[in-house]
Scaffold this motif. Structure first.
Motif, PDB file in Angstrom:
ATOM      1  N   LYS A 497      28.757  -3.999  -5.782  1.00 13.87           N
ATOM      2  CA  LYS A 497      28.452  -5.269  -5.121  1.00 13.87           C
ATOM      3  C   LYS A 497      29.774  -5.432  -4.430  1.00 13.87           C
ATOM      4  O   LYS A 497      30.969  -5.486  -5.102  1.00 13.87           O
ATOM      5  CB  LYS A 497      28.143  -6.426  -6.349  1.00 13.87           C
ATOM      6  N   TRP A 512      28.118 -10.391 -11.017  1.00 14.45           N
ATOM      7  CA  TRP A 512      26.817 -10.527 -10.368  1.00 14.45           C
ATOM      8  C   TRP A 512      25.690  -9.679 -11.183  1.00 14.45           C
ATOM      9  O   TRP A 512      26.064  -8.750 -11.684  1.00 14.45           O
ATOM     10  CB  TRP A 512      26.827 -10.184  -9.152  1.00 14.45           C
ATOM     11  N   GLU A 558      19.184  -7.978  -7.049  1.00 14.38           N
ATOM     12  CA  GLU A 558      20.319  -8.672  -7.379  1.00 14.38           C
ATOM     13  C   GLU A 558      19.922 -10.313  -7.738  1.00 14.38           C
ATOM     14  O   GLU A 558      18.865 -10.606  -6.752  1.00 14.38           O
ATOM     15  CB  GLU A 558      21.740  -8.758  -6.658  1.00 14.38           C
ATOM     16  N   GLN A 561      24.048 -15.814  -5.900  1.00 17.59           N
ATOM     17  CA  GLN A 561      24.808 -16.656  -6.556  1.00 17.59           C
ATOM     18  C   GLN A 561      24.948 -17.821  -5.542  1.00 17.59           C
ATOM     19  O   GLN A 561      24.772 -17.821  -4.342  1.00 17.59           O
ATOM     20  CB  GLN A 561      26.195 -16.071  -6.802  1.00 17.59           C
TER      21      GLN A 561
END
Length: 566
Positions: A497, A512, A558, A561
């Protein structure tokens, strides 16, 4: 065999607060590519190293200068010989002697005359005893003569038919050149270089040999040397045996074992996911490992390899080498022990740790590096093994089994030829060799290839598509673990990531959440739950396949965020 790993990068960009999921589709595919294993369909008699260094009629004659210039050619007179006796001698030899072929396919008589010299090039492949090298696959091997320039360097190839020779069945692994005009005042009363050519198409040699063209020699392998030899000045009525270092008197990189080496082709691993694999780990315990402060790293890598094979029904044997094998103060463990049986896994790892502890044990003395001894020790039980993994941090500086020779600080052709013969003894029994050269700046690619095969590892390769590799000490443990996974029909999926901040700087991102899911059901996924990226921005998943040629598509997602968007 499964491929090593898949690496994916999931980018995000700092901006806003929108949360999105991103999906990356990856295919993890085990590799089962194969190559032809060496054939045993034709065998010629073994040739002792002692047999190829017999004194010759020319041994008491003075040599020309190193550059072979005519002003330095010796004035020794040749013994007179009657013409009719010479003809009779040639006719008798044609009738009874094994004969090589020249470039025109004509037989080469192996007896010198009053105007000619015979050069005998002894070819070998598989070590069968400490001083005995067989020539099992030499039929069809070819050699070429080259002129020597005024300054001693190699010149043009000899284009006349006598400048090329080819080993035929019955030659017992010897290629014969019959060089004319080597009498006093003759045009060829000089020195020549010899190199090996590609074998004759379709020959036994072509089926089984990888022709060696270069070696890493000198201190730390710093010199890339062409694999060639130079004769002494030819004189008529004489026979000289090659390879031999006539110029350096066994004090240079050209020091020879007396037998020309070739690597036989690396066998392929058994393609199966159920039966496990039988592995011999061969540890270089020379002084340079301790001097590099890398002993613990070597031990942890070996133990990590064992751990990664857990649950695969695989077995492991252990070997060590330094000046000899086993290295002084350590034992070899040639018998296979099943990792999943009882306490074997712990015992094997304890034995590896004992190897490492021996560097600080009572009576320890620093050792050189003898690939020949380590490989020959392994060859004594190689029929039991599927795979031999050699872990070494340096080029060989010694050779020999019971009686060792070598400079100890430098690498000669002799040490490499001997190692090739012992490696061939392993491969001839069906075991595949993977050479792992360890350490930054190791100049050993040619030598690692010579004792395994010509293909260097690149990411994604399998143990059946790569023969050797160079790796830094810190990368050794994860690499061996990947090897172990590929052996057991597993493939690794690694996701990295990265984020880009408002200033435009890209960096890896920890913390993450990454999810993975298989799409076709052809492989199991471990772990089955989501993972958090580590400080390197990575998460890893393992795929387990039920068959070597299995394929699976993995969906990666994923959790976005706050403060980032795609």
């Amino acid at each position: 065999m499964a491929s090593m790993s898949f690496s994916g990068v999931v980018p995000s960009f700092a901006a806003g607060t929108n949360q999105t999921d991103e999906t990356v589709t990856a295919t993890a595919e085990p590799s089962a590519s194969l190559q032809t294993s060496p054939s045993d369909e034709e065998t010629s008699s073994a040739k002792s190293l002692d047999e190829v260094s017999e004194p010759t009629a020319e041994s008491e004659l003075a040599e020309s200068s190193r550059d072979g210039s005519s002003s330095d050619i010796e004035a020794a007179s040749d013994a007179p010989e009657a013409v009719d006796e010479d003809v009779a001698e040639r006719q008798a030899d044609v009738a009874v002697s094994p004969l090589s072929l020249d470039a025109n396919g004509n037989s080469v008589v192996k007896t010198p005359t009053r105007t000619s010299t015979i050069i005998k090039v002894t070819k070998g492949d598989v070590r069968t005893a400490e001083t005995t090298i067989a020539s099992n696959f030499s039929t069809g091997a070819r050699f070429q003569l080259y002129y020597v320039r005024w300054n001693g360097s190699i010149g043009d190839a000899v284009t006349e038919p006598w400048g090329t020779c080819q080993i035929e069945a019955g030659d017992n692994g010897i290629c014969y050149f019959s060089v004319p005009n080597t009498n006093n005042g003759g045009a060829n009363r000089t020195k020549f270089y010899i190199r090996e050519l590609a074998p004759a198409a379709g020959s036994l040699a072509a089926q089984n040999y990888n022709v060696l063209s270069k070696f890493n020699t000198g201190a730390n392998g710093s010199t890339e040397s062409t694999y060639q030899y130079r004769t002494k000045t030819l004189t008529s009525n004489s026979t000289i045996s090659m390879p031999a270092d006539h110029d350096g008197a066994l004090r240079t990189a050209d020091a020879s074992s007396g037998t020309w080496a070739n690597s036989i082709k690396n066998p392929t691993l058994p393609v199966t996911c159920e039966l496990g694999i039988k592995v011999a780990l061969v540890f270089d315990l020379s002084g340079s490992v301790k001097n590099a402060g890398a002993a613990d790293t070597l031990g942890n890598a070996g133990k990590g390899f064992v751990d990664a094979l857990s649950g695969t029904n695989s077995s492991v044997a252990l070997f060590s080498f330094g000046n000899t094998s086993p290295r002084a103060g350590t034992p070899n463990f040639p018998e296979l022990r099943n990792i999943d049986s009882g306490t074997n896994s712990t015992r094997i790892k304890n034995d590896i740790q004992d190897y490492i502890n021996s560097f600080s044990g009572e009576g320890y003395t620093s050792n050189g590096t003898n690939w020949d001894a380590g490989l020959w020790a392994t060859a004594q039980n190689a029929k039991q093994y599927d795979l031999v993994v050699v872990l070494t941090d340096g080029n060989p500086t010694f050779s020999g089994i019971e009686s060792t020779v070598g400079p100890g600080t430098s690498t000669y052709f002799r040490e490499l030829e001997a190692a090739v013969f012992s490696a061939n003894a392993v491969k001839a029994q069906g075991a595949r060799i993977i050479n792992v050269g360890i350490g930054e700046g190791l100049n050993a690619d040619n030598n690692l290839a010579a004792t395994s095969g010509p293909v260097k590892y690149s990411p994604g390769a399998s143990l059946n598509t790569a023969d050797y590799l160079n790796v830094g000490w810190e990368a050794l443990k994860p690499l061996l673990e990947d090897f172990a996974k590929s052996i057991s029909c597993q493939a690794g999926v690694t996701v990295t990531k990265k984020v880009k901040d408002l200033g435009g700087t890209t960096k890896v991102a920890s913390g993450w959440t990454i999810d993975a899911a298989t799409q076709t059901g052809n492989a199991s996924l471990t772990p089955e739950t989501s993972q958090q990226t580590n400080t390197d921005g990575e998460v890893k998943f393992d795929l387990g396949f039920s068959k070597p040629d299995g394929k699976e598509t993995v969906q990666i997602a994923e959790t976005q965020q706050n403060g980032y968007k795609l």
